[in-house]
Design a protein around this motif. Structure first.
Motif, PDB file in Angstrom:
ATOM      1  N   PRO A   1       0.834  -1.205   0.000  1.00  0.00           N
ATOM      2  CA  PRO A   1       0.000   0.000   0.000  1.00  0.00           C
ATOM      3  C   PRO A   1       0.873   1.261   0.000  1.00  0.00           C
ATOM      4  O   PRO A   1       1.870   1.329   0.708  1.00  0.00           O
ATOM      5  N   ASN A   2       0.457   2.240  -0.798  1.00  0.00           N
ATOM      6  CA  ASN A   2       1.180   3.504  -0.828  1.00  0.00           C
ATOM      7  C   ASN A   2       0.592   4.445   0.213  1.00  0.00           C
ATOM      8  O   ASN A   2      -0.383   4.119   0.901  1.00  0.00           O
ATOM      9  N   ALA A   3       1.159   5.628   0.347  1.00  0.00           N
ATOM     10  CA  ALA A   3       0.730   6.582   1.376  1.00  0.00           C
ATOM     11  C   ALA A   3      -0.742   6.950   1.206  1.00  0.00           C
ATOM     12  O   ALA A   3      -1.476   7.086   2.196  1.00  0.00           O
ATOM     13  N   ARG A   4      -1.171   7.116  -0.016  1.00  0.00           N
ATOM     14  CA  ARG A   4      -2.561   7.492  -0.268  1.00  0.00           C
ATOM     15  C   ARG A   4      -3.519   6.397   0.196  1.00  0.00           C
ATOM     16  O   ARG A   4      -4.578   6.675   0.776  1.00  0.00           O
ATOM     17  N   MET A   5      -3.158   5.133  -0.043  1.00  0.00           N
ATOM     18  CA  MET A   5      -4.023   4.030   0.378  1.00  0.00           C
ATOM     19  C   MET A   5      -4.043   3.915   1.908  1.00  0.00           C
ATOM     20  O   MET A   5      -5.091   3.662   2.501  1.00  0.00           O
ATOM     21  N   ILE A   6      -2.907   4.101   2.535  1.00  0.00           N
ATOM     22  CA  ILE A   6      -2.838   4.041   4.008  1.00  0.00           C
ATOM     23  C   ILE A   6      -3.708   5.139   4.611  1.00  0.00           C
ATOM     24  O   ILE A   6      -4.468   4.902   5.565  1.00  0.00           O
ATOM     25  N   ALA A   7      -3.650   6.350   4.034  1.00  0.00           N
ATOM     26  CA  ALA A   7      -4.472   7.462   4.519  1.00  0.00           C
ATOM     27  C   ALA A   7      -5.956   7.165   4.320  1.00  0.00           C
ATOM     28  O   ALA A   7      -6.780   7.459   5.197  1.00  0.00           O
ATOM     29  N   ALA A   8      -6.317   6.583   3.198  1.00  0.00           N
ATOM     30  CA  ALA A   8      -7.721   6.247   2.938  1.00  0.00           C
ATOM     31  C   ALA A   8      -8.216   5.198   3.919  1.00  0.00           C
ATOM     32  O   ALA A   8      -9.353   5.291   4.415  1.00  0.00           O
ATOM     33  N   ALA A   9      -7.405   4.200   4.224  1.00  0.00           N
ATOM     34  CA  ALA A   9      -7.797   3.168   5.189  1.00  0.00           C
ATOM     35  C   ALA A   9      -7.984   3.778   6.574  1.00  0.00           C
ATOM     36  O   ALA A   9      -8.949   3.441   7.288  1.00  0.00           O
ATOM     37  N   ALA A  10      -7.108   4.684   6.966  1.00  0.00           N
ATOM     38  CA  ALA A  10      -7.224   5.340   8.277  1.00  0.00           C
ATOM     39  C   ALA A  10      -8.489   6.179   8.331  1.00  0.00           C
ATOM     40  O   ALA A  10      -9.214   6.167   9.340  1.00  0.00           O
ATOM     41  N   GLU A  11      -8.791   6.903   7.261  1.00  0.00           N
ATOM     42  CA  GLU A  11     -10.007   7.713   7.204  1.00  0.00           C
ATOM     43  C   GLU A  11     -11.245   6.830   7.296  1.00  0.00           C
ATOM     44  O   GLU A  11     -12.211   7.154   7.989  1.00  0.00           O
ATOM     45  N   TYR A  12     -11.220   5.698   6.615  1.00  0.00           N
ATOM     46  CA  TYR A  12     -12.344   4.754   6.664  1.00  0.00           C
ATOM     47  C   TYR A  12     -12.558   4.249   8.093  1.00  0.00           C
ATOM     48  O   TYR A  12     -13.693   4.196   8.576  1.00  0.00           O
ATOM     49  N   LYS A  13     -11.457   3.909   8.770  1.00  0.00           N
ATOM     50  CA  LYS A  13     -11.562   3.398  10.148  1.00  0.00           C
ATOM     51  C   LYS A  13     -12.135   4.480  11.069  1.00  0.00           C
ATOM     52  O   LYS A  13     -12.987   4.205  11.918  1.00  0.00           O
ATOM     53  N   ARG A  14     -11.667   5.724  10.897  1.00  0.00           N
ATOM     54  CA  ARG A  14     -12.178   6.823  11.738  1.00  0.00           C
ATOM     55  C   ARG A  14     -13.671   7.032  11.473  1.00  0.00           C
ATOM     56  O   ARG A  14     -14.463   7.204  12.401  1.00  0.00           O
ATOM     57  N   ALA A  15     -14.071   7.000  10.213  1.00  0.00           N
ATOM     58  CA  ALA A  15     -15.475   7.260   9.862  1.00  0.00           C
ATOM     59  C   ALA A  15     -16.393   6.160  10.344  1.00  0.00           C
ATOM     60  O   ALA A  15     -17.556   6.415  10.660  1.00  0.00           O
ATOM     61  N   ASN A  16     -15.897   4.943  10.456  1.00  0.00           N
ATOM     62  CA  ASN A  16     -16.730   3.812  10.839  1.00  0.00           C
ATOM     63  C   ASN A  16     -16.502   3.341  12.269  1.00  0.00           C
ATOM     64  O   ASN A  16     -17.113   2.361  12.696  1.00  0.00           O
TER      65      ASN A  16
END
Length: 102
Positions: A84-99
């Protein structure tokens, strides 16, 4: 793969190839009837029909070939996913925070 489509003028000037086929009387009557409906000769009808079918076969083969290559690429990505690149890691973190509160 692009199918060759010579212009009509060029096609008329360079017709030098011959194609022969043996038909049953029933087949010939069918082709003749269809040609008459279209107001053309049996030769023109058969050549035009054969060209159209040839293009369909080539297009279908090309679609299947691309589909097979796409399927292989998809399976390869599942079996050997890229890091995973930085953008994917950030998206996964955002998803976890939102859910997290759900």
């Amino acid at each position: 793969m692009k199918t060759p489509q010579p212009s009509k003028n060029r096609e008329k000037r360079t017709k030098s190839e011959r194609l022969e086929a043996r038909l049953t009387s029933v087949q010939k009557e069918l082709l003749q009837h269809a040609a008459e409906i279209e107001g053309t000769t049996i030769t023109d009808f058969v050549v035009r029909s054969a060209q159209a079918q040839a293009r369909r076969v080539i297009e279908e083969h090309t679609r299947l070939q691309l589909s097979l290559e796409d399927s292989q690429a998809f399976v390869e990505a599942l079996l050997n996913p890229p890091e995973p690149n930085a953008r994917m890691i950030a998206a996964a973190a955002e998803y976890k925070r939102a859910n997290a509160s759900k």
